[in-house]
Design a protein around this motif. Structure first.
Motif: not given
Length: 105
Positions: A87-96
């Motif tokens: 599969g796919d694995f993504l680490i992402i920063e949230g939006y404020d």
């Protein structure tokens, strides 16, 4: 500080072995303050491709999300998943920032 997220989408070929990965990742996730936002569940994919298992994990910060993924405990857990899930694995920063419908002074 923005929250951090893991977005993971996997097709699992051996659910029994995958459950061992899930059990092994509980310690590292707890140590870095993670909480599940999505963990399996019904879904529809009106656009693009899909995977059978979808997970979204929230962390207190983007840095915590990165550190958890890189820690020895989680790296050990990954070895239990690698041969039974694709599969796919993504680490992402949230939006404020501003949200739809919000006004700014």
């Amino acid at each position: 500080m923005s929250k951090g997220y893991w977005i993971a989408r996997f097709d699992v070929t051996d659910m029994e072995q995958y459950r061992k990965y899930v059990a092994a990742n509980a310690g590292p996730l707890a140590a870095y303050g993670a909480r599940f936002i999505v963990r399996g569940g019904d879904f529809q994919s009106p656009e693009g491709s899909s995977r059978e298992r979808n997970v979204v994990v929230e962390f207190p910060s983007y840095e915590a999300a990165l550190e958890c993924y890189r820690c020895a405990g989680y790296q050990d857990a990954i070895t239990l998943r690698q041969h039974v899930a694709t599969g796919d694995f993504l680490i992402i920063e949230g939006y404020d920032g501003p949200q739809p419908g919000e006004t700014h002074s």
